[in-house]
Enzyme design. Structure first.
Site, PDB file in Angstrom:
ATOM      1  N   LYS A   1     -14.321   8.641  -2.410  1.00 43.10           N
ATOM      2  CA  LYS A   1     -13.295   8.846  -3.439  1.00 43.10           C
ATOM      3  C   LYS A   1     -13.471  10.237  -4.011  1.00 43.10           C
ATOM      4  O   LYS A   1     -14.567  10.809  -3.935  1.00 43.10           O
ATOM      5  CB  LYS A   1     -13.452   7.816  -4.561  1.00 43.10           C
ATOM      6  CG  LYS A   1     -12.163   7.548  -5.315  1.00 43.10           C
ATOM      7  CD  LYS A   1     -11.281   6.572  -4.563  1.00 43.10           C
ATOM      8  CE  LYS A   1      -9.977   6.333  -5.252  1.00 43.10           C
ATOM      9  NZ  LYS A   1      -9.218   5.238  -4.601  1.00 43.10           N
TER      10      LYS A   1
ATOM     11  N   GLY B   1       3.908   1.803 -11.764  1.00 40.61           N
ATOM     12  CA  GLY B   1       3.864   3.022 -10.960  1.00 40.61           C
ATOM     13  C   GLY B   1       4.147   2.669  -9.512  1.00 40.61           C
ATOM     14  O   GLY B   1       4.908   1.740  -9.212  1.00 40.61           O
ATOM     15  N   ASN B   2       3.494   3.394  -8.604  1.00 43.14           N
ATOM     16  CA  ASN B   2       3.717   3.168  -7.177  1.00 43.14           C
ATOM     17  C   ASN B   2       3.483   1.695  -6.813  1.00 43.14           C
ATOM     18  O   ASN B   2       4.377   1.016  -6.305  1.00 43.14           O
ATOM     19  CB  ASN B   2       2.774   4.108  -6.394  1.00 43.14           C
ATOM     20  CG  ASN B   2       2.840   3.889  -4.902  1.00 43.14           C
ATOM     21  OD1 ASN B   2       2.601   2.796  -4.415  1.00 43.14           O
ATOM     22  ND2 ASN B   2       3.172   4.924  -4.162  1.00 43.14           N
ATOM     23  N   ALA B   3       2.277   1.206  -7.083  1.00 44.54           N
ATOM     24  CA  ALA B   3       1.931  -0.157  -6.674  1.00 44.54           C
ATOM     25  C   ALA B   3       2.792  -1.181  -7.411  1.00 44.54           C
ATOM     26  O   ALA B   3       3.338  -2.115  -6.811  1.00 44.54           O
ATOM     27  CB  ALA B   3       0.446  -0.390  -6.927  1.00 44.54           C
ATOM     28  N   GLY B   4       2.938  -1.011  -8.722  1.00 41.77           N
ATOM     29  CA  GLY B   4       3.660  -1.989  -9.538  1.00 41.77           C
ATOM     30  C   GLY B   4       5.141  -2.088  -9.192  1.00 41.77           C
ATOM     31  O   GLY B   4       5.705  -3.182  -9.102  1.00 41.77           O
TER      32      GLY B   4
ATOM     33  N   GLY C   1       1.706  -2.047 -15.446  1.00 39.33           N
ATOM     34  CA  GLY C   1       1.582  -0.769 -14.722  1.00 39.33           C
ATOM     35  C   GLY C   1       2.713  -0.664 -13.718  1.00 39.33           C
ATOM     36  O   GLY C   1       2.668  -1.278 -12.652  1.00 39.33           O
TER      37      GLY C   1
HETATM   38  P1  NAD Z   1       0.670   5.372 -10.480  1.00 38.14           P
HETATM   39  O1  NAD Z   1       0.186   6.579 -11.181  1.00 38.14           O
HETATM   40  O2  NAD Z   1       1.850   5.482  -9.589  1.00 38.14           O
HETATM   41  O3  NAD Z   1       0.985   4.239 -11.549  1.00 38.14           O
HETATM   42  C1  NAD Z   1       0.167   3.880 -12.603  1.00 38.14           C
HETATM   43  C2  NAD Z   1       1.076   3.201 -13.626  1.00 38.14           C
HETATM   44  O4  NAD Z   1       0.269   2.606 -14.654  1.00 38.14           O
HETATM   45  C3  NAD Z   1       2.030   4.170 -14.329  1.00 38.14           C
HETATM   46  O5  NAD Z   1       3.322   3.596 -14.393  1.00 38.14           O
HETATM   47  C4  NAD Z   1       1.451   4.289 -15.737  1.00 38.14           C
HETATM   48  O6  NAD Z   1       2.442   4.528 -16.718  1.00 38.14           O
HETATM   49  C5  NAD Z   1       0.847   2.914 -15.902  1.00 38.14           C
HETATM   50  N1  NAD Z   1      -0.169   2.845 -16.936  1.00 38.14           N
HETATM   51  C6  NAD Z   1      -1.151   3.738 -17.223  1.00 38.14           C
HETATM   52  N2  NAD Z   1      -1.869   3.288 -18.282  1.00 38.14           N
HETATM   53  C7  NAD Z   1      -1.315   2.101 -18.631  1.00 38.14           C
HETATM   54  C8  NAD Z   1      -1.608   1.152 -19.635  1.00 38.14           C
HETATM   55  N3  NAD Z   1      -2.615   1.333 -20.493  1.00 38.14           N
HETATM   56  N4  NAD Z   1      -0.855   0.038 -19.683  1.00 38.14           N
HETATM   57  C9  NAD Z   1       0.168  -0.163 -18.826  1.00 38.14           C
HETATM   58  N5  NAD Z   1       0.486   0.696 -17.866  1.00 38.14           N
HETATM   59  C10 NAD Z   1      -0.246   1.809 -17.778  1.00 38.14           C
HETATM   60  O7  NAD Z   1      -0.593   4.779  -9.713  1.00 38.14           O
HETATM   61  P2  NAD Z   1      -0.631   3.716  -8.527  1.00 38.14           P
HETATM   62  O8  NAD Z   1      -0.793   4.446  -7.272  1.00 38.14           O
HETATM   63  O9  NAD Z   1       0.461   2.704  -8.681  1.00 38.14           O
HETATM   64  O10 NAD Z   1      -2.043   3.043  -8.866  1.00 38.14           O
HETATM   65  C11 NAD Z   1      -2.177   1.998  -9.834  1.00 38.14           C
HETATM   66  C12 NAD Z   1      -3.493   1.287  -9.604  1.00 38.14           C
HETATM   67  O11 NAD Z   1      -3.510   0.782  -8.272  1.00 38.14           O
HETATM   68  C13 NAD Z   1      -4.738   2.168  -9.735  1.00 38.14           C
HETATM   69  O12 NAD Z   1      -5.813   1.398 -10.229  1.00 38.14           O
HETATM   70  C14 NAD Z   1      -5.010   2.572  -8.299  1.00 38.14           C
HETATM   71  O13 NAD Z   1      -6.382   2.937  -8.104  1.00 38.14           O
HETATM   72  C15 NAD Z   1      -4.649   1.289  -7.607  1.00 38.14           C
HETATM   73  N6  NAD Z   1      -4.374   1.465  -6.185  1.00 38.14           N
HETATM   74  C16 NAD Z   1      -3.289   2.183  -5.768  1.00 38.14           C
HETATM   75  C17 NAD Z   1      -3.075   2.334  -4.411  1.00 38.14           C
HETATM   76  C18 NAD Z   1      -1.853   3.041  -3.879  1.00 38.14           C
HETATM   77  O14 NAD Z   1      -1.687   3.053  -2.644  1.00 38.14           O
HETATM   78  N7  NAD Z   1      -0.989   3.568  -4.692  1.00 38.14           N
HETATM   79  C19 NAD Z   1      -3.973   1.781  -3.484  1.00 38.14           C
HETATM   80  C20 NAD Z   1      -5.055   1.046  -3.948  1.00 38.14           C
HETATM   81  C21 NAD Z   1      -5.234   0.902  -5.321  1.00 38.14           C
END
Ligand code: NAD
Length: 416
Positions: free
Chosen positions: A105, A219-222, A217
């Site tokens: 990482k 973001g991408n995953a959500g 959350g």
């Molecule tokens: P991202 O930056 O696209 O989204 C993160 C989201 O979380 C944003 O919408 C942000 O506003 C929100 N957020 C931040 N703090 C918050 C809070 N206190 N309460 C509510 N929402 C909050 O990131 P992502 O890529 O979607 O990653 C999210 C999680 O998933 C992380 O823990 C990341 O490590 C994990 N993850 C992502 C991937 C991937 O492929 N994208 C893969 C494995 C794990």
């Protein structure tokens, strides 16, 4: 141990698994620490003409099963302990889905929301100049994570290829498709998690097509989880979603596609027409069938675990539940899909991307989906089988599957 130092948590989780597996002392101690880590200082020429100094990290946690693999996070709260924890979790993640990679990482302590596109590009290139010599398809392969994007991966690949003097697309994954990205990478994390929810529902004999769900959350995953949940599971009602600026709910259901559009247009889920506001804390405690924590670490702690009412918690985020909270959820009979299983779809399709880059032949979207489904279903079943023998909470069981595979590889290499 403070309840929330992520690396202390990662070590505590490993300790519990090592004890249950009866790991010998040397192997256990070896697996508690990163094999290598790099710290560097990155000067960045700002658009204003001033120079700012940023801290960067890359942790190569363990490469017994193959080259290290793991994302790059750009976040103001990034610390070396966060990166170590995420690198450890990558090691268990690549192992539980049984792909021939180790765990790593990296990150930069910065706030990308305050950087211009030009500043981001210069920072991405500076990162590769600092650590590029330690990267490569046979050494260590980065990918996107929180606040890093396919565009950032593209700049990084370009800088790397300039350094080595030849094409080398497999040195980084999560690239745009036009320069060697894989079909299906964008939604892979959420898709893998939803496949796990589907398998859990079969195991628990739940009518998942009628399930309610909430997402912390967006973001991408959500966002992808919002739409894929009902697409893959044949229905379901999204009752609440939140991001760092606020949350929204409607117990009769939020229109997932419209909510994604609203987030793209306004930058937040807040003020979505036809919804009521809800705090992040209250969202986690809603009475829903499936809860997807998809924000950052430490959302479910000893303070709120007793109030969680979901039947299944599918951890798309890394490290959303503390060990204290884990025990409470287990006693309440809540079925946890632990992060390094539930969100392993992302690294699995990243691995497919590396494979395609290496033989320079690209798969169809259908191929990617069916290969991902097979990997995730096999991983879910390996954990389920172990749980029948081990009779412990699911995170511990998944750790036992993953750690035993890494330990075996270390032993076969003669390291311990
Ligand atoms: P991202 O930056 O696209 O989204 C993160 C989201 O979380 C944003 O919408 C942000 O506003 C929100 N957020 C931040 N703090 C918050 C809070 N206190 N309460 C509510 N929402 C909050 O990131 P992502 O890529 O979607 O990653 C999210 C999680 O998933 C992380 O823990 C990341 O490590 C994990 N993850 C992502 C991937 C991937 O492929 N994208 C893969 C494995 C794990």
């Amino acid at each position: 141990m403070s309840e929330y130092n992520p690396f202390a948590i990662a070590q505590a989780q490993l300790d519990e698994a090592a004890e249950r597996l009866g790991l010998d002392q040397a192997t256990h101690e070896f697996l508690r620490w990163p094999m290598r880590e790099y710290h560097f200082t990155l000067p960045l020429r700002m658009d204003s003409g001033t120079t700012k100094i940023f801290k960067g990290y890359r942790v190569q946690y363990n490469n017994a099963r193959g080259p290290t693999k793991g994302g790059l996070r750009w976040h103001p709260d990034e610390t070396i302990d966060t990166v170590r924890a995420l690198a450890a979790w990558m090691t268990w993640k690549t192992s539980v889905v049984d792909i021939p990679l180790g765990g790593g990482k990296g990150g930069i302590t910065c706030n990308p929301k305050e950087l211009s596109e030009g500043e981001k590009e210069r920072l991405a290139r500076a990162y590769i100049r600092a650590v590029g010599r330690e990267l490569g398809v046979h050494r260590d392969v980065p990918a996107p994570d929180v606040y890093t994007t396919p565009q950032i991966m593209a700049w990084m690949m370009d800088e790397y290829e300039t350094m080595v003097g030849h094409s080398h697309p497999g040195m980084i994954t999560g690239k745009p498709i036009c320069i060697g990205g894989s079909q299906g990478r964008g939604d892979a994390t959420a898709r893998g998690g939803v496949y796990c929810v589907r398998e859990t529902a079969k195991h628990l004999d739940m009518d998942i097509a009628k399930a309610t769900y909430a997402i912390q959350g967006f973001g991408n995953a959500g966002q992808f989880a919002a739409t894929l949940h009902s697409e893959i599971l044949g229905g379901g009602t999204l009752v609440a979603a939140s991001d760092s600026r606020g949350g929204v709910m409607n117990k009769n259901g939020l229109d997932q596609a419209a909510l994604v559009r609203h987030k793209l247009e306004t930058g937040s889920v807040a003020n979505f027409p036809g919804s009521k506001p809800i705090s992040n804390e209250d969202l986690l405690e809603l009475e829903v069938d499936v809860l997807y924590p998809a924000a950052l670490e430490g959302s479910i702690t000893s303070k709120n675990a007793d109030n969680i009412k979901a039947k299944i918690v599918c951890e798309l985020a890394n490290g959303p539940t503390t060990p204290e909270a884990d025990k409470v959820l287990f006693e309440k009979g809540i079925y946890i899909l632990p992060d390094f299983l539930a969100n392993a779809g992302g690294v699995t399709v990243s691995y497919f991307e590396q494979v395609q880059n290496t033989y320079n032949y690209y798969w169809s979207l259908e191929d990617v989906h069916s290969q991902l489904d097979r990997k995730m279903t096999d991983a879910f079943n390996a954990v389920l089988e172990m749980s029948k023998k081990a009779k412990a909470h699911n995170r511990l069981v998944a750790y036992m599957v993953a750690v035993s595979r890494v330990a075996e590889a270390c032993k076969m290499r003669g390291w311990v």
